[in-house]
Design a protein around this motif. Structure first.
Motif, mmCIF file in Angstrom:
data_model
loop_
_atom_site.group_PDB
_atom_site.id
_atom_site.type_symbol
_atom_site.label_atom_id
_atom_site.label_comp_id
_atom_site.label_asym_id
_atom_site.label_seq_id
_atom_site.Cartn_x
_atom_site.Cartn_y
_atom_site.Cartn_z
ATOM 1 N N GLU A 137 41.703 -3.555 63.566
ATOM 2 C CA GLU A 137 43.026 -2.943 63.709
ATOM 3 C C GLU A 137 43.796 -2.975 62.393
ATOM 4 O O GLU A 137 44.447 -2.004 62.016
ATOM 5 N N LEU A 138 43.697 -4.094 61.664
ATOM 6 C CA LEU A 138 44.379 -4.193 60.376
ATOM 7 C C LEU A 138 43.761 -3.212 59.381
ATOM 8 O O LEU A 138 44.481 -2.535 58.642
ATOM 9 N N LEU A 139 42.457 -3.097 59.388
ATOM 10 C CA LEU A 139 41.795 -2.164 58.497
ATOM 11 C C LEU A 139 42.216 -0.731 58.801
ATOM 12 O O LEU A 139 42.477 0.058 57.891
ATOM 13 N N GLN A 140 42.334 -0.382 60.078
ATOM 14 C CA GLN A 140 42.810 0.954 60.455
ATOM 15 C C GLN A 140 44.225 1.175 59.952
ATOM 16 O O GLN A 140 44.544 2.233 59.412
ATOM 17 N N TYR A 141 45.089 0.188 60.142
ATOM 18 C CA TYR A 141 46.475 0.303 59.694
ATOM 19 C C TYR A 141 46.538 0.503 58.176
ATOM 20 O O TYR A 141 47.253 1.379 57.684
ATOM 21 N N LEU A 142 45.783 -0.287 57.437
ATOM 22 C CA LEU A 142 45.808 -0.207 55.982
ATOM 23 C C LEU A 142 45.257 1.113 55.463
ATOM 24 O O LEU A 142 45.621 1.559 54.371
ATOM 25 N N SER A 143 44.401 1.750 56.232
ATOM 26 C CA SER A 143 43.779 2.990 55.770
ATOM 27 C C SER A 143 44.614 4.228 56.047
ATOM 28 O O SER A 143 44.273 5.309 55.580
ATOM 29 N N LYS A 144 45.707 4.082 56.786
ATOM 30 C CA LYS A 144 46.554 5.247 57.062
ATOM 31 C C LYS A 144 47.215 5.715 55.777
ATOM 32 O O LYS A 144 47.718 4.925 54.995
ATOM 33 N N GLU A 145 47.199 7.011 55.593
ATOM 34 C CA GLU A 145 47.812 7.597 54.400
ATOM 35 C C GLU A 145 49.330 7.560 54.543
ATOM 36 O O GLU A 145 49.867 7.800 55.615
ATOM 37 N N LYS B 45 40.395 13.674 49.287
ATOM 38 C CA LYS B 45 39.455 12.582 49.076
ATOM 39 C C LYS B 45 39.833 11.384 49.937
ATOM 40 O O LYS B 45 41.007 11.090 50.113
ATOM 41 N N MET B 46 38.822 10.712 50.447
ATOM 42 C CA MET B 46 39.066 9.475 51.188
ATOM 43 C C MET B 46 39.341 8.348 50.204
ATOM 44 O O MET B 46 38.767 8.323 49.112
ATOM 45 N N ALA C 179 36.906 5.110 53.425
ATOM 46 C CA ALA C 179 35.451 5.274 53.350
ATOM 47 C C ALA C 179 34.749 4.083 53.997
ATOM 48 O O ALA C 179 33.794 4.249 54.760
ATOM 49 N N PHE C 180 35.228 2.887 53.729
ATOM 50 C CA PHE C 180 34.637 1.688 54.337
ATOM 51 C C PHE C 180 34.858 1.703 55.843
ATOM 52 O O PHE C 180 33.954 1.386 56.619
ATOM 53 N N LEU C 181 36.045 2.097 56.266
ATOM 54 C CA LEU C 181 36.344 2.205 57.695
ATOM 55 C C LEU C 181 35.418 3.229 58.350
ATOM 56 O O LEU C 181 34.915 3.006 59.450
ATOM 57 N N TYR C 182 35.153 4.331 57.667
ATOM 58 C CA TYR C 182 34.225 5.336 58.188
ATOM 59 C C TYR C 182 32.846 4.717 58.412
ATOM 60 O O TYR C 182 32.218 4.939 59.453
ATOM 61 N N SER D 114 25.153 12.846 51.979
ATOM 62 C CA SER D 114 26.014 13.094 53.140
ATOM 63 C C SER D 114 27.352 12.384 52.989
ATOM 64 O O SER D 114 28.396 12.933 53.340
ATOM 65 N N LEU D 115 27.327 11.166 52.425
ATOM 66 C CA LEU D 115 28.586 10.435 52.224
ATOM 67 C C LEU D 115 29.460 11.127 51.181
ATOM 68 O O LEU D 115 30.687 11.161 51.328
ATOM 69 N N ALA D 116 28.855 11.687 50.151
ATOM 70 C CA ALA D 116 29.629 12.410 49.134
ATOM 71 C C ALA D 116 30.358 13.592 49.770
ATOM 72 O O ALA D 116 31.535 13.840 49.470
#
Length: 104
Positions: A12-20, A28-29, A34-37, A58-60
């Motif tokens: 949940e913290l990782l999701q929160y931190l990844s919000k733009e 670009k991510m 990218a790690f969350l993906y 594929s990741l690129a």
């Protein structure tokens, strides 16, 4: 001297931190996204009874990064025992290391 310390953060913290925030102009991510993906792919494949296998190409495309940028990112994760890199049909295939445990 810098020592690498390991710590755990919640999904949940990782999701929160990844919000733009104010960065809607960028396609670009971020590295966090990218790690969350990668974590989300791992969980999805695990739920489907499959192993996660992603290629640099594929990741690129997904991250909207250059291949060298993805390679550096994946190499960093590999150096810290988070992902494994295997060569398959002349392509690098990425999967999570057994040492890196994702708990749901």
């Amino acid at each position: 001297i810098y020592y690498m310390q390991k710590f755990y953060i919640s999904y949940e913290l990782l999701q929160y931190l990844s919000k733009e925030y104010g960065c809607a102009y960028s396609q670009k991510m971020t590295r966090t996204k990218a790690f969350l993906y990668l974590i989300e792919r791992y969980i999805k494949k695990k739920d489907e009874g499959e192993k996660m296998k992603e290629s640099i190409d594929s990741l690129a495309d997904i991250f909207k990064w250059s291949r060298p940028s993805v390679s550096k990112f994946i190499s960093y994760l590999h150096q810290h025992d988070i992902v494994k890199i295997k060569l398959s049909k002349n392509k690098k295939v990425i999967s999570f290391s057994e040492k890196f445990i994702i708990q749901q």
